[in-house]
Design a protein around this motif. Structure first.
Motif, PDB file in Angstrom:
ATOM      1  N   PHE A 150       0.816  -1.214   0.000  1.00  0.00           N
ATOM      2  CA  PHE A 150       0.000   0.000   0.000  1.00  0.00           C
ATOM      3  C   PHE A 150       0.846   1.260   0.000  1.00  0.00           C
ATOM      4  CE2 PHE A 150      -3.004  -2.967   2.385  1.00  0.00           C
ATOM      5  CZ  PHE A 150      -3.668  -3.348   1.237  1.00  0.00           C
ATOM      6  N   LYS A 151       1.986   1.227   0.662  1.00  0.00           N
ATOM      7  CA  LYS A 151       2.848   2.408   0.725  1.00  0.00           C
ATOM      8  C   LYS A 151       3.493   2.709  -0.635  1.00  0.00           C
ATOM      9  CE  LYS A 151       6.444   4.584   3.425  1.00  0.00           C
ATOM     10  NZ  LYS A 151       7.181   4.585   4.670  1.00  0.00           N
ATOM     11  N   ALA A 152       4.022   1.676  -1.278  1.00  0.00           N
ATOM     12  CA  ALA A 152       4.671   1.862  -2.581  1.00  0.00           C
ATOM     13  C   ALA A 152       3.658   1.919  -3.724  1.00  0.00           C
ATOM     14  CB  ALA A 152       5.664   0.737  -2.834  1.00  0.00           C
ATOM     15  N   GLU A 153       2.393   1.564  -3.436  1.00  0.00           N
ATOM     16  CA  GLU A 153       1.322   1.517  -4.431  1.00  0.00           C
ATOM     17  C   GLU A 153       1.677   0.577  -5.579  1.00  0.00           C
ATOM     18  OE1 GLU A 153       0.221   5.563  -5.434  1.00  0.00           O
ATOM     19  OE2 GLU A 153      -0.712   5.844  -3.473  1.00  0.00           O
ATOM     20  N   THR A 154       2.085  -0.638  -5.191  1.00  0.00           N
ATOM     21  CA  THR A 154       2.405  -1.687  -6.157  1.00  0.00           C
ATOM     22  C   THR A 154       1.797  -3.002  -5.705  1.00  0.00           C
ATOM     23  OG1 THR A 154       4.475  -2.258  -5.041  1.00  0.00           O
ATOM     24  CG2 THR A 154       4.613  -0.636  -6.853  1.00  0.00           C
ATOM     25  N   ILE A 155       1.721  -3.920  -6.634  1.00  0.00           N
ATOM     26  CA  ILE A 155       1.338  -5.292  -6.345  1.00  0.00           C
ATOM     27  C   ILE A 155       2.371  -6.182  -7.021  1.00  0.00           C
ATOM     28  CG2 ILE A 155      -0.288  -5.400  -8.272  1.00  0.00           C
ATOM     29  CD1 ILE A 155      -2.063  -7.211  -6.549  1.00  0.00           C
ATOM     30  N   THR A 156       2.914  -7.119  -6.260  1.00  0.00           N
ATOM     31  CA  THR A 156       3.959  -8.001  -6.766  1.00  0.00           C
ATOM     32  C   THR A 156       3.391  -9.395  -6.968  1.00  0.00           C
ATOM     33  OG1 THR A 156       5.659  -6.726  -5.627  1.00  0.00           O
ATOM     34  CG2 THR A 156       6.251  -8.962  -6.294  1.00  0.00           C
ATOM     35  N   PHE A 157       3.585  -9.935  -8.154  1.00  0.00           N
ATOM     36  CA  PHE A 157       3.121 -11.269  -8.507  1.00  0.00           C
ATOM     37  C   PHE A 157       4.326 -12.209  -8.536  1.00  0.00           C
ATOM     38  CE2 PHE A 157       0.189  -8.229 -10.292  1.00  0.00           C
ATOM     39  CZ  PHE A 157      -1.041  -8.735  -9.938  1.00  0.00           C
ATOM     40  N   VAL A 158       4.215 -13.318  -7.813  1.00  0.00           N
ATOM     41  CA  VAL A 158       5.314 -14.266  -7.643  1.00  0.00           C
ATOM     42  C   VAL A 158       4.827 -15.661  -8.009  1.00  0.00           C
ATOM     43  CG1 VAL A 158       6.887 -15.279  -5.931  1.00  0.00           C
ATOM     44  CG2 VAL A 158       6.287 -12.861  -5.789  1.00  0.00           C
ATOM     45  N   ALA A 159       5.698 -16.468  -8.610  1.00  0.00           N
ATOM     46  CA  ALA A 159       5.339 -17.848  -8.949  1.00  0.00           C
ATOM     47  C   ALA A 159       5.082 -18.640  -7.667  1.00  0.00           C
ATOM     48  CB  ALA A 159       6.446 -18.493  -9.769  1.00  0.00           C
ATOM     49  N   TRP A 160       3.895 -19.199  -7.529  1.00  0.00           N
ATOM     50  CA  TRP A 160       3.493 -19.990  -6.383  1.00  0.00           C
ATOM     51  C   TRP A 160       4.013 -21.428  -6.516  1.00  0.00           C
ATOM     52  CZ3 TRP A 160       2.064 -19.333  -1.679  1.00  0.00           C
ATOM     53  CH2 TRP A 160       1.282 -20.251  -0.990  1.00  0.00           C
ATOM     54  N   ARG A 161       4.244 -21.827  -7.753  1.00  0.00           N
ATOM     55  CA  ARG A 161       4.828 -23.127  -8.087  1.00  0.00           C
ATOM     56  C   ARG A 161       5.578 -22.942  -9.402  1.00  0.00           C
ATOM     57  NH1 ARG A 161       2.170 -24.791 -12.430  1.00  0.00           N
ATOM     58  NH2 ARG A 161      -0.074 -24.524 -12.645  1.00  0.00           N
ATOM     59  N   ASN A 162       6.278 -23.964  -9.858  1.00  0.00           N
ATOM     60  CA  ASN A 162       6.930 -23.880 -11.161  1.00  0.00           C
ATOM     61  C   ASN A 162       5.871 -23.696 -12.241  1.00  0.00           C
ATOM     62  OD1 ASN A 162       9.475 -24.276 -10.065  1.00  0.00           O
ATOM     63  ND2 ASN A 162       9.500 -26.467 -10.505  1.00  0.00           N
ATOM     64  N   ILE A 163       6.171 -22.851 -13.222  1.00  0.00           N
ATOM     65  CA  ILE A 163       5.237 -22.560 -14.307  1.00  0.00           C
ATOM     66  C   ILE A 163       5.944 -22.871 -15.620  1.00  0.00           C
ATOM     67  CG2 ILE A 163       3.819 -20.796 -15.407  1.00  0.00           C
ATOM     68  CD1 ILE A 163       3.864 -19.278 -12.690  1.00  0.00           C
ATOM     69  N   ASN A 164       5.282 -23.642 -16.452  1.00  0.00           N
ATOM     70  CA  ASN A 164       5.868 -24.074 -17.725  1.00  0.00           C
ATOM     71  C   ASN A 164       5.624 -23.072 -18.842  1.00  0.00           C
ATOM     72  OD1 ASN A 164       6.920 -26.619 -16.861  1.00  0.00           O
ATOM     73  ND2 ASN A 164       4.798 -27.319 -16.703  1.00  0.00           N
ATOM     74  N   PRO A 165       6.470 -23.107 -19.883  1.00  0.00           N
ATOM     75  CA  PRO A 165       6.255 -22.230 -21.036  1.00  0.00           C
ATOM     76  C   PRO A 165       4.854 -22.425 -21.624  1.00  0.00           C
ATOM     77  CG  PRO A 165       8.402 -23.262 -21.181  1.00  0.00           C
ATOM     78  CD  PRO A 165       7.664 -23.933 -20.038  1.00  0.00           C
ATOM     79  N   ASN A 166       4.252 -21.324 -22.032  1.00  0.00           N
ATOM     80  CA  ASN A 166       2.923 -21.270 -22.652  1.00  0.00           C
ATOM     81  C   ASN A 166       1.783 -21.652 -21.706  1.00  0.00           C
ATOM     82  OD1 ASN A 166       3.913 -20.378 -25.219  1.00  0.00           O
ATOM     83  ND2 ASN A 166       4.751 -22.443 -25.424  1.00  0.00           N
ATOM     84  N   GLU A 167       2.050 -21.679 -20.410  1.00  0.00           N
ATOM     85  CA  GLU A 167       1.017 -21.927 -19.409  1.00  0.00           C
ATOM     86  C   GLU A 167       0.358 -20.598 -19.041  1.00  0.00           C
ATOM     87  OE1 GLU A 167       0.704 -23.830 -14.904  1.00  0.00           O
ATOM     88  OE2 GLU A 167       2.503 -24.186 -16.100  1.00  0.00           O
ATOM     89  N   GLU A 168      -0.953 -20.640 -18.831  1.00  0.00           N
ATOM     90  CA  GLU A 168      -1.650 -19.429 -18.394  1.00  0.00           C
ATOM     91  C   GLU A 168      -1.316 -19.152 -16.933  1.00  0.00           C
ATOM     92  OE1 GLU A 168      -5.997 -17.207 -18.318  1.00  0.00           O
ATOM     93  OE2 GLU A 168      -5.879 -19.258 -19.100  1.00  0.00           O
TER      94      GLU A 168
END
Length: 127
Positions: A89-107
């Motif tokens: 909230f202070k920096a006014e950003t949202i960070t998205f992080v891989a929750w598990r391994n993600i393969n190429p062309n995966e949504e």
């Protein structure tokens, strides 16, 4: 700021989704999206607009609405997401992080409930 090669394509769910061209290892930051913060006085209008499905509840009291720039407001929902997100909230950003391994062309998916393991109903029918 993007840390992965992302692209938008048709989703198997409905409409468009965000996908990755590359393998993303669990725990890696995918995107840090700046937020466009809207005042509470805009909430009623926003809730009646096309943007209703694209904003995040924002602020310590969640009375504000915010639109994630970049790909942030385009990620689709899943009860078994492959990404987690953290609001700053202070920096006014949202960070998205891989929750598990993600393969190429995966949504790429987030849980709209804000908790990766949450199974609370959302405001639309989940496919």
């Amino acid at each position: 700021m993007f840390f992965a090669e992302l692209y938008i394509a048709e989703s198997n769910l409905k409409g468009k989704g965000v996908f990755t061209h590359q393998f993303i290892e669990e725990g890696k930051t995918i995107e840090v999206a700046p937020m466009l913060i809207l005042p509470p006085s805009d909430n009623e209008m926003l809730d009646k607009s096309y943007l209703y499905n694209y904003y995040f509840l924002w602020g310590d009291d969640l009375l504000q609405r915010a639109i994630a720039l970049g790909y942030g407001s385009i990620y689709n929902h899943s009860y078994t997401p492959n990404m987690a997100y953290k609001m700053d909230f202070k920096a006014e950003t949202i960070t998205f992080v891989a929750w598990r391994n993600i393969n190429p062309n995966e949504e790429l998916f987030i849980n709209y409930n804000g908790d990766e393991d949450a199974t609370d109903n959302v405001w639309f029918d989940v496919k």
